[in-house]
Design an enzyme around this catalytic site. Structure first.
Site, short mmCIF file in Angstrom:
data_model
loop_
_atom_site.label_atom_id
_atom_site.label_comp_id
_atom_site.label_asym_id
_atom_site.label_seq_id
_atom_site.Cartn_x
_atom_site.Cartn_y
_atom_site.Cartn_z
N GLY A 58 -10.06 54.74 17.29
CA GLY A 58 -10.76 53.59 18.17
C GLY A 58 -11.50 54.96 18.78
N SER B 12 -8.68 60.25 13.30
CA SER B 12 -9.75 60.21 14.12
C SER B 12 -9.87 60.44 15.85
CB SER B 12 -9.89 58.70 13.91
OG SER B 12 -11.60 58.03 13.69
N TRP B 13 -10.06 59.63 16.29
CA TRP B 13 -10.22 59.76 17.80
C TRP B 13 -8.81 59.77 18.54
CZ3 TRP B 13 -11.34 60.42 22.71
CH2 TRP B 13 -10.92 60.10 23.78
N ASP C 4 -15.38 61.86 4.60
CA ASP C 4 -15.63 61.36 5.27
C ASP C 4 -17.02 60.79 6.28
OD1 ASP C 4 -14.64 60.81 8.43
OD2 ASP C 4 -13.15 61.67 8.56
N HIS D 261 -12.54 58.81 5.22
CA HIS D 261 -12.47 58.87 6.83
C HIS D 261 -10.65 57.91 7.24
CE1 HIS D 261 -12.42 58.84 11.04
NE2 HIS D 261 -11.85 57.89 11.26
#
Length: 333
Positions: free
Chosen positions: A43, A115-116, A268, A296
């Site tokens: 996120g 990711s986050w 990505d 990604h």
């Protein structure tokens, strides 16, 4: 090529009071006596998905998953425009992870983030290195100014997704396009749904545009999910990720003794490979893999294979003290 482990349901779940009126949803699945692992979703504001449970062998892992503040099944939910994000920052989330570990009676655990989630994993490990037995990181996101310029100015991903970029850009008037993030911020804080919902949808569409190497049909999401995601995402970007001024790379010395695997898709377009490469250069002890046919997404076949291979290998090294002596594979440099 490793596939996901079969679908699995939690054997335990709850809402943990983390203070200030926030309660985070958590769940555990797999083997109650297995190696503890915590999954940190992306996120920020993305929430959990059922497939997140499937990166781990359910016979060998006790997998802990939770929805970060304001999203998923945590309450209050940021899809309610009246919900404040004042106490939704990276230090708050790091404290939530530690409180959840204590609540579940876990001494040390494997920390898995994409990711986050990789950002949060690094922040948590640097704050609590003695509680991290091993790490698996995917789609590394360092939240530097250059990283945000790639995502939110016409000099980056816009070159590869011109139609999607135009839709994102054209959601605000020409006079405000010199600073799109500020323009979106003004709309997302507006209490009128006729103002904040189109902005939230446009931001979500741009975020989803570059998620995988090959296009996939985006999920249908209701207004509350979209608004929560957009509000939380913008809040964190505007706050520089609520990270130390020196950034995450400066704290690598605190964690370089932790066995770790870093995985990133060659193509990505959300968190380009240079971020994972810079982390690898700062942390050469960590195992590093470039997936040549991936973007990604964590569920893309090559990336999924590397991630599950990593969790399987760490499980094989598990002991009662959660002290695998070395990363499970030779680093690719």
């Amino acid at each position: 090529m490793r596939d996901f482990y079969p679908p699995i349901e939690p054997y335990e779940s709850g809402l943990l009071d983390v203070g200030g009126g926030d309660r985070i949803y958590w769940e555990t699945c797999g083997n109650p006596d297995g190696a503890p692992a915590v999954f940190l979703h992306g996120g920020p504001g993305g929430g959990l998905l059922p497939d997140h449970r499937r990166f781990f062998d359910p016979a060998k892992y006790r997998v802990v998953l939770f929805d970060q503040r304001g999203c998923g099944r945590s309450i209050p939910h940021a899809g309610d425009h009246a919900v404040s994000l004042e106490h939704n920052t990276t230090p708050h989330l790091v404290a939530d992870i530690e409180r959840l570990r204590e609540h579940l009676g876990i001494d040390r655990w494997l920390v898995f983030g994409g990711s986050w989630g990789s950002t949060l994993a690094l922040a948590y490990a640097q704050a609590h290195p003695d509680r991290v037995a091993a790490m698996v990181l995917r789609g590394v996101y360092l939240v530097r100014r250059s990283d945000e310029a790639w995502a939110f100015t016409p000099t980056g991903a816009a070159h590869l997704f011109p139609a999607e970029w135009e839709a994102f850009r054209d959601a605000v008037p020409p006079a405000e396009r010199d600073d799109l993030l500020a323009a979106y911020g003004r709309r997302l804080v507006d209490p009128d749904p006729a103002v904040h919902m189109p902005a939230a949808r446009a931001l979500m569409d741009w975020e989803m545009a570059a998620n995988t190497l090959l296009p996939v049909t985006p999920p249908e999401l209701d207004d509350a999910v979209v608004l929560a995601f957009a509000r939380i995402l913008h809040h964190y970007i505007a706050g520089g990720g609520f990270l130390p001024a020196e950034g995450l790379l400066a704290g690598v010395d605190r964690i370089r003794h932790i066995p770790a695997v870093i995985v990133n898709g060659r193509y990505d377009m959300k968190t380009p490979l240079d971020q994972a490469w810079d982390l690898h250069r700062a942390w050469p002890e960590a195992e590093f893999h470039i997936v040549e046919d991936a973007g990604h997404g964590g569920s893309e076949p090559g990336t999924r294979d590397r991630l599950i291979t990593a969790t399987d290998a760490f499980a094989a090294h598990f002991s009662t003290t959660w002290a695998p002596p070395h990363p499970p594979h030779k680093s690719l440099r």
